[in-house]
Design a protein around this motif. Structure first.
Motif, PDB file in Angstrom:
ATOM      1  N   TRP A  93       6.914  -0.908   9.691  1.00 34.30           N
ATOM      2  CA  TRP A  93       7.869  -1.339  10.691  1.00 34.30           C
ATOM      3  C   TRP A  93       8.906  -0.233  10.760  1.00 34.30           C
ATOM      4  O   TRP A  93       9.603   0.040   9.775  1.00 34.30           O
ATOM      5  CB  TRP A  93       8.523  -2.653  10.291  1.00 34.30           C
ATOM      6  N   VAL A  94       8.994   0.438  11.904  1.00 35.68           N
ATOM      7  CA  VAL A  94       9.870   1.600  12.047  1.00 35.68           C
ATOM      8  C   VAL A  94      10.956   1.258  13.061  1.00 35.68           C
ATOM      9  O   VAL A  94      10.666   0.955  14.217  1.00 35.68           O
ATOM     10  CB  VAL A  94       9.070   2.848  12.493  1.00 35.68           C
ATOM     11  N   ASP A  95      12.199   1.305  12.607  1.00 36.80           N
ATOM     12  CA  ASP A  95      13.330   1.012  13.481  1.00 36.80           C
ATOM     13  C   ASP A  95      13.578   2.166  14.446  1.00 36.80           C
ATOM     14  O   ASP A  95      13.150   3.294  14.190  1.00 36.80           O
ATOM     15  CB  ASP A  95      14.585   0.766  12.643  1.00 36.80           C
ATOM     16  N   GLU A 142      -2.555   2.600  13.951  1.00 36.54           N
ATOM     17  CA  GLU A 142      -2.767   1.716  15.100  1.00 36.54           C
ATOM     18  C   GLU A 142      -1.447   1.024  15.395  1.00 36.54           C
ATOM     19  O   GLU A 142      -0.864   0.384  14.507  1.00 36.54           O
ATOM     20  CB  GLU A 142      -3.837   0.671  14.818  1.00 36.54           C
ATOM     21  N   VAL A 143      -0.957   1.164  16.620  1.00 31.72           N
ATOM     22  CA  VAL A 143       0.305   0.547  17.011  1.00 31.72           C
ATOM     23  C   VAL A 143       0.046  -0.909  17.373  1.00 31.72           C
ATOM     24  O   VAL A 143      -0.817  -1.214  18.197  1.00 31.72           O
ATOM     25  CB  VAL A 143       0.952   1.306  18.189  1.00 31.72           C
ATOM     26  N   LEU A 144       0.807  -1.815  16.741  1.00 34.05           N
ATOM     27  CA  LEU A 144       0.667  -3.247  17.002  1.00 34.05           C
ATOM     28  C   LEU A 144       1.715  -3.736  17.996  1.00 34.05           C
ATOM     29  O   LEU A 144       1.432  -4.598  18.816  1.00 34.05           O
ATOM     30  CB  LEU A 144       0.772  -4.023  15.691  1.00 34.05           C
ATOM     31  N   HIS A 152       5.863  -1.601  15.197  1.00 37.86           N
ATOM     32  CA  HIS A 152       5.032  -2.138  14.108  1.00 37.86           C
ATOM     33  C   HIS A 152       3.661  -1.492  14.226  1.00 37.86           C
ATOM     34  O   HIS A 152       3.043  -1.534  15.278  1.00 37.86           O
ATOM     35  CB  HIS A 152       4.933  -3.650  14.262  1.00 37.86           C
ATOM     36  N   ALA A 153       3.227  -0.858  13.150  1.00 38.03           N
ATOM     37  CA  ALA A 153       1.931  -0.174  13.180  1.00 38.03           C
ATOM     38  C   ALA A 153       1.200  -0.417  11.873  1.00 38.03           C
ATOM     39  O   ALA A 153       1.796  -0.820  10.883  1.00 38.03           O
ATOM     40  CB  ALA A 153       2.128   1.313  13.415  1.00 38.03           C
TER      41      ALA A 153
END
Length: 94
Positions: A31-33, A51-53, A93-94
């Protein structure tokens, strides 16, 4: 086995580590802000797949940045300089 989550406030991300049934593989959920990411680095013998969610991410492979959204992916071969970042306005989120 339960996922272990590590928070990195400097790089503005949370990483969840979980072993897989695949030999020599670990699943990392991230999870990247906004404004967060990982600095440029190399894994000499490891392929990395993303994979980007949700949200949007940018991935560097070699010298080229590529944007990806939900359902899109990126693969970095072993030995290739790479990084990732979130330049959007919402967490990715990835």
């Amino acid at each position: 086995m339960e996922q272990r989550v590590v928070e990195d406030p400097v790089l503005k991300q949370r990483l969840g580590f979980q072993p897989t049934e695949e030999a020599n593989a670990v699943r990392v959920e991230m999870w990247v802000d906004p404004g967060g990411g990982d600095p440029t680095h190399i894994h000499p013998a490891i392929e990395e797949r993303f994979e980007v969610l949700s949200g949007r991410m940018e991935f560097l492979a070699g010298r080229k940045w590529t944007a990806a959204g939900p359902g899109e992916s990126a693969t970095v071969p072993p030995g290739v300089r790479h990084a990732y970042r979130n330049r959007g306005d919402e967490p990715a989120h990835a």
